[in-house]
Scaffold this active site. Structure first.
Site, mmCIF file in Angstrom:
data_model
loop_
_atom_site.group_PDB
_atom_site.id
_atom_site.type_symbol
_atom_site.label_atom_id
_atom_site.label_comp_id
_atom_site.label_asym_id
_atom_site.label_seq_id
_atom_site.Cartn_x
_atom_site.Cartn_y
_atom_site.Cartn_z
ATOM 1 N N GLU A 63 47.217 41.102 43.697
ATOM 2 C CA GLU A 63 48.596 40.716 43.986
ATOM 3 C C GLU A 63 49.587 41.401 43.050
ATOM 4 O O GLU A 63 49.212 41.950 42.014
ATOM 5 C CB GLU A 63 48.752 39.199 43.877
ATOM 6 C CG GLU A 63 48.012 38.537 42.715
ATOM 7 C CD GLU A 63 48.374 39.047 41.333
ATOM 8 O OE1 GLU A 63 49.586 39.233 41.077
ATOM 9 O OE2 GLU A 63 47.488 39.257 40.505
ATOM 10 N N GLY A 71 46.808 42.689 36.990
ATOM 11 C CA GLY A 71 46.937 42.342 38.398
ATOM 12 C C GLY A 71 46.736 43.573 39.257
ATOM 13 O O GLY A 71 45.964 44.472 38.897
ATOM 14 N N GLU A 72 47.405 43.635 40.399
ATOM 15 C CA GLU A 72 47.341 44.790 41.304
ATOM 16 C C GLU A 72 45.941 45.035 41.861
ATOM 17 O O GLU A 72 45.662 46.119 42.369
ATOM 18 C CB GLU A 72 47.788 46.086 40.605
ATOM 19 C CG GLU A 72 49.180 46.082 40.051
ATOM 20 C CD GLU A 72 49.519 47.394 39.348
ATOM 21 O OE1 GLU A 72 48.748 48.372 39.452
ATOM 22 O OE2 GLU A 72 50.571 47.448 38.679
ATOM 23 N N ALA A 73 45.019 44.084 41.756
ATOM 24 C CA ALA A 73 43.622 44.271 42.162
ATOM 25 C C ALA A 73 42.907 45.289 41.278
ATOM 26 O O ALA A 73 41.862 45.818 41.650
ATOM 27 C CB ALA A 73 43.507 44.681 43.626
#
Length: 343
Positions: free
Chosen positions: A167, A309-311
């Site tokens: 996310e 974050g950001e996968a």
């Protein structure tokens, strides 16, 4: 690639119907992989979690020949009204700016996805209209939350070997902490961390925001989907939808860090087996993530001190899945290699 088409309509009744018919693992495929592992040229269990990974992949892909050639990495981007309370070190404008950075290839997740030969998809969740400040009312009504879940379900397309879920959303560790407090109990201090780097008075505001939000919505705490609507965000709801669709499509899931795991906790609160096809990819540096993983019965695959974050952690963990599959596929058996087996 960015997907920003209007989300489909959906209701919580439909989501509950999906949760009520989740398929189980393919135990026959798992057993075949376990037998092959025992016949490979190594002491039993000596590859540790790599062996567990192949068995898990086999069970949830429904194949005794697990694979990781087509990983998809999904980043859901959402906007949170609670940011106006000063809970983040960054302004909400960063959401749109970072989505453009993803599209132009300049973010960490672009590089990490390329390194695993993965397919990156970025889903923009109505950034121009943040969800509400959950201290003043529900973040989303049921319709908006269910639509976001349905939107996330579109990420789990046929042919994907593993789905990496992450996310982007300034303020979403505040929502994540509120979800954890509402679902798992304790004190706000147990679940709130620095997120993007807040400390001092800003951290105290974040703790108080989470406490106030959960107290305001105490009437719905016995319904996990209503908790998601009251305290979550569109990107967190979309992650829940993607998890459900992946389960229905027999696609194993790698969850990223704290926010993604908190979103997944909503589903486990509905069904204790809802996350059996998921692994947490890495232990986030966000302090509460370790406690959350323990409560969910998850042991993260990596621990690299990351909190981006950001996968990003999920994409990194794909390399472990690829390595596990390579060993299962390529190693010789004792008989083939002419090596004496255990006595």
């Amino acid at each position: 690639m960015t997907t920003s088409s209007p989300p489909p309509s959906a209701t919580f009744m439909e989501m509950r119907a999906v949760l009520a018919r989740l398929p189980g693992p393919d135990e026959a495929a798992r057993a075949k992989v376990r037998l092959r592992q025992a016949d490979l040229t190594k002491p039993p269990g000596s590859l540790g979690r790599l062996e567990e990974i192949t068995e898990w992949l086999a069970a949830w892909q429904g194949s005794s020949e697990p694979r990781c050639r087509r990983p998809r990495v999904c980043v859901f981007a959402g906007s949170h009204g609670v940011v106006a309370r000063g809970v983040s070190a960054y302004p909400a404008d960063v959401n749109t700016q970072m989505v453009q950075n993803f599209v132009s290839g300049g973010a960490a997740i672009n590089q990490l996805t390329a390194a695993i030969d993965g397919d990156l998809r970025v889903y923009e969740m109505d950034l121009a209209h943040p969800v509400g400040d959950f201290t003043q009312g529900p973040a989303m009504d049921e319709a908006r939350c269910a639509r976001a879940m349905a939107y996330g379900m579109m990420a789990a397309e046929t042919g994907i070997d593993v789905l990496c879920l992450g996310e982007m959303g300034i303020g979403n560790t505040t929502s994540a902490a509120a979800l954890c407090l509402a679902l798992l109990g304790g004190q706000a201090e147990d679940w709130v961390g620095p997120g993007t780097g807040v400390a001092g008075a800003a951290l105290e505001r974040k703790i108080e925001t989470v406490r106030l939000g959960v107290e305001r919505h105490r009437a719905v705490l016995d319904d996990p989907l209503q908790v998601l609507a009251a305290l979550g965000g569109e990107e967190l709801a979309a992650i829940c939808g993607a998890i459900l669709a992946a389960r229905m499509g027999r696609i194993p899931v790698l969850l990223d860090g704290y926010a993604s795991t908190a979103a997944a906790a909503v589903l486990q609160a509905v069904d204790p087996h809802a996350l059996d096809h998921c692994l947490v990819a890495h232990r986030s540096a966000e302090p509460a993530h370790a406690a959350l993983c323990a409560r969910l019965g998850q042991k993260p695959l990596l621990d690299l001190g990351m909190r981006l974050g950001e996968a990003s952690g999920a994409a990194l963990a794909v390399s472990l899945l690829k390595a596990a599959c390579a060993c299962l596929d390529g190693m010789a058996t004792f008989n083939r290699a002419g090596v004496s087996g255990p006595v």
